[in-house]
Write a protein that holds these residues in place. Structure first.
Motif, PDB file in Angstrom:
ATOM      1  N   SER A 155       1.039  -1.207  -0.189  1.00 63.74           N
ATOM      2  CA  SER A 155       0.002   0.006  -0.083  1.00 63.74           C
ATOM      3  C   SER A 155       0.892   1.184  -0.047  1.00 63.74           C
ATOM      4  N   ARG A 156       0.334   2.251  -0.307  1.00 63.35           N
ATOM      5  CA  ARG A 156       0.987   3.612  -0.456  1.00 63.35           C
ATOM      6  C   ARG A 156       1.253   4.160   1.046  1.00 63.35           C
ATOM      7  N   ASN A 157       0.812   3.615   1.982  1.00 57.98           N
ATOM      8  CA  ASN A 157       1.177   4.195   3.279  1.00 57.98           C
ATOM      9  C   ASN A 157       2.273   3.575   4.013  1.00 57.98           C
ATOM     10  N   GLY A 158       3.004   2.512   3.013  1.00 57.95           N
ATOM     11  CA  GLY A 158       4.152   1.845   3.389  1.00 57.95           C
ATOM     12  C   GLY A 158       3.865   0.278   4.023  1.00 57.95           C
ATOM     13  N   SER A 159       2.657   0.029   4.175  1.00 56.80           N
ATOM     14  CA  SER A 159       2.295  -1.496   4.795  1.00 56.80           C
ATOM     15  C   SER A 159       2.269  -2.541   3.748  1.00 56.80           C
ATOM     16  N   VAL A 160       2.650  -3.541   4.318  1.00 62.19           N
ATOM     17  CA  VAL A 160       2.791  -4.763   3.302  1.00 62.19           C
ATOM     18  C   VAL A 160       2.101  -5.881   4.232  1.00 62.19           C
ATOM     19  N   HIS A 161       0.926  -6.374   3.504  1.00 67.29           N
ATOM     20  CA  HIS A 161       0.140  -7.242   4.153  1.00 67.29           C
ATOM     21  C   HIS A 161      -0.162  -8.652   3.048  1.00 67.29           C
ATOM     22  N   LEU A 162      -0.581  -9.728   3.775  1.00 72.09           N
ATOM     23  CA  LEU A 162      -0.600 -11.055   3.038  1.00 72.09           C
ATOM     24  C   LEU A 162      -2.048 -11.204   3.024  1.00 72.09           C
ATOM     25  N   LEU A 163      -2.416 -11.197   1.794  1.00 71.70           N
ATOM     26  CA  LEU A 163      -3.811 -11.314   1.378  1.00 71.70           C
ATOM     27  C   LEU A 163      -4.294 -12.848   0.965  1.00 71.70           C
ATOM     28  N   ASP A 164      -5.319 -13.454   1.451  1.00 76.26           N
ATOM     29  CA  ASP A 164      -5.952 -14.624   1.227  1.00 76.26           C
ATOM     30  C   ASP A 164      -7.050 -14.257   0.199  1.00 76.26           C
ATOM     31  N   VAL A 165      -6.977 -14.579  -1.150  1.00 73.20           N
ATOM     32  CA  VAL A 165      -8.022 -14.177  -2.351  1.00 73.20           C
ATOM     33  C   VAL A 165      -9.134 -15.046  -2.012  1.00 73.20           C
ATOM     34  N   ALA A 166      -9.225 -16.018  -1.332  1.00 69.16           N
ATOM     35  CA  ALA A 166     -10.353 -16.926  -1.083  1.00 69.16           C
ATOM     36  C   ALA A 166     -11.168 -16.371  -0.144  1.00 69.16           C
ATOM     37  N   GLY A 167     -10.801 -15.638   0.706  1.00 75.26           N
ATOM     38  CA  GLY A 167     -11.919 -14.956   1.481  1.00 75.26           C
ATOM     39  C   GLY A 167     -12.862 -13.841   0.963  1.00 75.26           C
ATOM     40  N   PRO A 168     -12.154 -12.510   0.469  1.00 78.58           N
ATOM     41  CA  PRO A 168     -10.752 -12.306   0.818  1.00 78.58           C
ATOM     42  C   PRO A 168     -10.467 -11.605   2.407  1.00 78.58           C
ATOM     43  N   GLN A 169      -9.179 -12.070   2.805  1.00 79.91           N
ATOM     44  CA  GLN A 169      -9.128 -11.261   4.225  1.00 79.91           C
ATOM     45  C   GLN A 169      -7.558 -11.295   4.295  1.00 79.91           C
ATOM     46  N   ILE A 170      -7.320 -10.086   5.302  1.00 75.11           N
ATOM     47  CA  ILE A 170      -5.778 -10.045   5.396  1.00 75.11           C
ATOM     48  C   ILE A 170      -5.294 -11.191   6.685  1.00 75.11           C
ATOM     49  N   VAL A 171      -4.335 -11.843   6.336  1.00 78.81           N
ATOM     50  CA  VAL A 171      -3.817 -12.914   7.146  1.00 78.81           C
ATOM     51  C   VAL A 171      -2.818 -12.354   8.246  1.00 78.81           C
ATOM     52  N   CYS A 172      -1.879 -11.677   7.813  1.00 79.71           N
ATOM     53  CA  CYS A 172      -0.821 -11.036   8.552  1.00 79.71           C
ATOM     54  C   CYS A 172      -0.208  -9.997   7.689  1.00 79.71           C
ATOM     55  N   GLY A 173       0.695  -9.315   8.319  1.00 79.01           N
ATOM     56  CA  GLY A 173       1.527  -8.093   7.931  1.00 79.01           C
ATOM     57  C   GLY A 173       3.051  -8.382   8.219  1.00 79.01           C
ATOM     58  N   PHE A 174       3.858  -7.848   7.380  1.00 77.83           N
ATOM     59  CA  PHE A 174       5.447  -7.702   7.390  1.00 77.83           C
ATOM     60  C   PHE A 174       5.759  -6.300   7.307  1.00 77.83           C
ATOM     61  N   ALA A 175       6.678  -5.849   8.133  1.00 80.67           N
ATOM     62  CA  ALA A 175       7.455  -4.397   8.270  1.00 80.67           C
ATOM     63  C   ALA A 175       9.060  -4.891   8.895  1.00 80.67           C
ATOM     64  N   PRO A 176       9.620  -3.837   8.278  1.00 78.52           N
ATOM     65  CA  PRO A 176      10.986  -3.868   8.566  1.00 78.52           C
ATOM     66  C   PRO A 176      11.122  -3.200  10.077  1.00 78.52           C
ATOM     67  N   PRO A 177      12.182  -3.444  11.094  1.00 81.00           N
ATOM     68  CA  PRO A 177      12.299  -3.017  12.234  1.00 81.00           C
ATOM     69  C   PRO A 177      12.324  -1.668  12.278  1.00 81.00           C
ATOM     70  N   ARG A 178      12.024  -0.925  13.225  1.00 84.23           N
ATOM     71  CA  ARG A 178      12.390   0.629  13.588  1.00 84.23           C
ATOM     72  C   ARG A 178      13.715   0.875  13.678  1.00 84.23           C
ATOM     73  N   PRO A 179      14.260   1.954  13.246  1.00 86.51           N
ATOM     74  CA  PRO A 179      13.671   3.021  12.512  1.00 86.51           C
ATOM     75  C   PRO A 179      13.468   2.906  11.093  1.00 86.51           C
ATOM     76  N   PHE A 180      13.472   1.608  10.318  1.00 88.25           N
ATOM     77  CA  PHE A 180      13.710   1.646   8.898  1.00 88.25           C
ATOM     78  C   PHE A 180      12.337   1.719   8.540  1.00 88.25           C
ATOM     79  N   HIS A 181      11.931   2.193   7.279  1.00 89.56           N
ATOM     80  CA  HIS A 181      10.728   2.251   6.540  1.00 89.56           C
ATOM     81  C   HIS A 181      10.927   2.268   5.047  1.00 89.56           C
ATOM     82  N   LEU A 182       9.979   2.128   4.298  1.00 87.86           N
ATOM     83  CA  LEU A 182       9.854   2.099   2.828  1.00 87.86           C
ATOM     84  C   LEU A 182      10.090   3.693   2.474  1.00 87.86           C
TER      85      LEU A 182
END
Length: 687
Positions: free
Chosen positions: A541-568
């Motif tokens: 997403s444009r806000n820098g979030s990274v999510h794992l999407l299950d297309v069968a739901g559809p639903q968000i399963v989990c997210g991934f993020a680098p440790p602070r203070p790193f960002h995209l």
């Protein structure tokens, strides 16, 4: 006398009584107040006093009120968002398992086998996929690498980095040696340099195509790669050294300033510049299609008499139309769309092309004498920007042969995007009007045509491996499955759609993510399928979030993020790569600029973070139990099974024999038609 509070209450009445002259609050005992003051009292709207203010005070008042209203709306919207965030179930955010600290900026990444290739400022680096250990660095360039391709050739890897000048080089990675093959488009005169803007390597690495553009010209160069010769040459190398010039091995770049010189002993890969490999063979040069012009033929009889072969007409690329007809159509078009065309300049030559290497199949017409090995690409499909046709060129030719397409697939609208599946069995053609055509190349027929919702324009397409939902979880059916295709389509309005088609039923389309009308920062900007996890895609997403999407739901399963203070740094264009076979994906993270950065983060400008799906508790069971026997699935008897190799060959030969018989009959009819047209022309001349 009236109190100040009473006078204030009198002024706030809507509408209120205004007297001409000094106002006083009358006592409630006065009964004939209206009769006495009827001539001196008028009713006024309180806003009229504001309207009667002189300029610029009236404009200032309006701006202040507008600013106040907008600020209040923003405050209310933030409160609603805060309440929605608190009430929403937040997905689990997982940190990376490894971190590669880099000296330079990683511009691009690629994964092949167990290696990670990262393009940097002066070359590219090779890392291990499992422990993020640096294996080798090749840094001999003056400019940075902007894109890099890595193709699996079995036990070897073909690496193709493209630098900032558009120059592409080919490298061959075999065991512990990195071999240089050739620079494709380097020119001595920089003014004549033709940068590479796109490239494609066939499945298996037998062919490669490079789209070159510069000096107002564009073309596609196709090469045959001698990978069998490369394997023999690296197994039995013939060293060619120059006694006057020593081959200097590039030094390994490390982040540890205390690293000793004997660190090179730990390097598993070394550069073998003393071994020369066979260069690729140039077999074809494809140029953009020329604009359609009028024919010089005067009558249809002359067309039939001079065109050889029954496939000359109606094949999609041979049209015989007079100049006068083109002029009439152009005049009608210009008169109808005169207002829209005013001020528009003439379009230049097409500058972009998309191309794919296709396997030989019954849907692609090939000469009878051409024999292509099984599993080797036999055709390259090309479509140019702004054109309706998808051209098919045979790869079994030499540079001296005339370059003409063996087949053309016309579409109703210009082709915007196309995508070939990794197994080379399915092809999707997306037109500019939002219509998608799904082709089953193995069977030789389309799986269906589906239209995106109104207003949606296709931005990218991603194939998913076919999966089914069994007992509440997504699983891959074991064994081959044919005529079943699933793909995810990302549109320019940030909406995400799932398209599925099969032989037994028509294509269907379902919306996974709606267009974020009120929250543009949640817009989806990139999508990547995760093959080790059935029915899962990564959503950026444009806000820098990274999510794992299950297309069968559809639903968000989990997210991934680098440790602070790193960002995209650029969330709308993230730098990442997902392994097609291993449960890994890599993401580039940048340190924040300013006072928030720690001393350790300031020393490391860029980092690449490794995420391992099987290392997280929520995804561990999904990655390990992702397949199921087809016999355990309900209705498995009706599933379309893949035929054996003998059955496929027998079916292909029967269809080919029937087609040859039909071609012979058509050729006989065409010969008679030509003779009859010649006879009619002779009679017309005699008259």
């Amino acid at each position: 006398m009236s109190s100040p509070l009473a006078r204030r209450a009198q002024k706030m009445r809507l509408p209120f009584l205004t007297q001409k002259g000094q106002l006083e609050v009358p006592s409630p005992t006065e009964k004939d107040l209206l009769k006495e003051d009827a001539g001196v009292c008028v009713f006024k709207d309180p806003h009229e006093e504001l309207h009667s203010l002189p300029q610029p005070y009236r404009m200032i008042n309006k701006l202040v009120n507008l600013l106040f209203d907008q600020s209040w709306e923003i405050i209310e919207e933030r409160d609603r968002l805060r309440e929605a965030e608190l009430s929403r179930v937040q997905p689990t955010i997982y940190p990376p398992v490894f971190q590669s600290k880099l000296n330079n900026v990683p511009n691009c990444m690629a994964i092949s086998q167990d290696y990670v290739f990262i393009g940097g400022a002066k070359g590219f680096s090779i890392y291990s996929l499992y422990n993020a250990k640096q294996i080798y660095v090749w840094d001999k360039l003056k400019v940075g690498v902007t894109s890099i391709w890595a193709t699996d050739l079995g036990t070897e890897v073909l690496v193709a980095p493209v630098d900032g000048m558009g120059i592409i080089r080919l490298f061959y990675l075999y065991k512990d040696g990195l071999f240089f093959i050739k620079t494709i488009n380097e020119a001595d005169d920089t003014s004549k340099q033709m940068p590479c803007i796109n490239l494609e390597i066939s499945y298996g690495g037998d062919f490669a195509a490079f789209l070159l553009q510069g000096a107002g010209d564009t073309w596609l160069d196709v090469y045959k790669l001698p990978k069998e010769s490369w394997l023999k040459e690296v197994e039995h190398p013939q060293v060619t050294t120059n006694p006057k010039k020593k081959v200097k091995q590039p030094q390994l770049n490390t982040l540890d300033p205390m690293a000793s010189d004997n660190l090179e002993m730990d390097v598993n890969v070394c550069f073998r510049g003393d071994v020369k490999l066979s260069v690729p063979v140039h077999i074809m040069k494809i140029k953009p299609p020329k604009p359609i012009t009028g024919t010089t033929f005067k009558s249809p009889l002359e067309v039939f008499a001079k065109v050889e072969g029954c496939y000359g007409l109606g094949s999609g690329h041979n049209h015989f139309i007079k100049d006068s007809q083109w002029e009439q159509q152009a005049a009608i078009f210009n008169a109808m769309y005169k207002e829209s065309l005013d001020g528009d300049s003439e379009e230049g030559p097409p500058s972009m092309a998309t191309f794919h290497f296709l396997l030989a199949s019954c849907v692609i017409q090939m000469p009878a004498e051409v024999k292509s090995p099984s599993g080797v690409a036999g055709v390259i499909g090309v479509h140019w920007m702004g054109h309706h046709n998808f051209f098919l060129y045979s790869l079994n030719r030499t540079l001296k042969d005339k370059v003409e397409p063996e087949g053309v697939w016309p579409c109703a609208a210009p082709i915007a995007l196309s995508l070939l599946s990794c197994c080379c069995s399915y092809l999707v053609l997306a037109c500019e009007d939002g219509v998608l055509t799904l082709w089953d190349l193995a069977k030789g027929s389309p799986l269906g045509v589906v239209a995106l919702p109104e207003g949606c324009v296709c931005q990218s397409i991603h194939f998913l491996k076919w999966f089914v939902v069994h007992e509440g979880r997504n699983v891959y059916p074991e064994g081959p499955v044919t005529s079943q295709v699933t793909c995810v389509v990302l549109c320019t309005d940030a909406s995400l759609h799932l398209v599925a088609a099969s032989r037994t039923q028509g294509p269907t389309i379902r919306t996974l993510v709606e267009r974020p009308a009120k929250h543009p920062d949640e817009a989806v900007c990139a999508v990547a399928p995760v093959q080790p996890l059935p029915g899962m895609v990564l959503v950026f997403s444009r806000n820098g979030s990274v999510h794992l999407l299950d297309v069968a739901g559809p639903q968000i399963v989990c997210g991934f993020a680098p440790p602070r203070p790193f960002h995209l740094a650029a969330p709308w264009k993230p730098v990442f790569v997902v392994s097609a076979h291993q449960p890994y994906f890599l993401l580039r993270g940048d340190r924040p600029d300013g006072a928030e950065a720690t001393s350790e983060a300031r020393d490391i400008p860029k980092s690449v973070f490794y995420f391992h799906f099987a290392a997280y508790p929520l995804l561990e069971d999904i990655s390990r139990n992702c397949s199921i026997p087809q016999a355990d699935l309900p209705g498995s008897a009706s599933w379309p099974q893949a035929l054996s190799l003998e059955e496929r060959c027998e079916s292909f030969l029967q269809k080919r024999f029937q087609k040859l018989e039909h071609q012979v009959k058509e050729q006989e009819h065409w010969t008679r038609l030509r003779r009859y047209s010649l006879l009619l022309q002779r009679e017309n001349v005699k008259k």
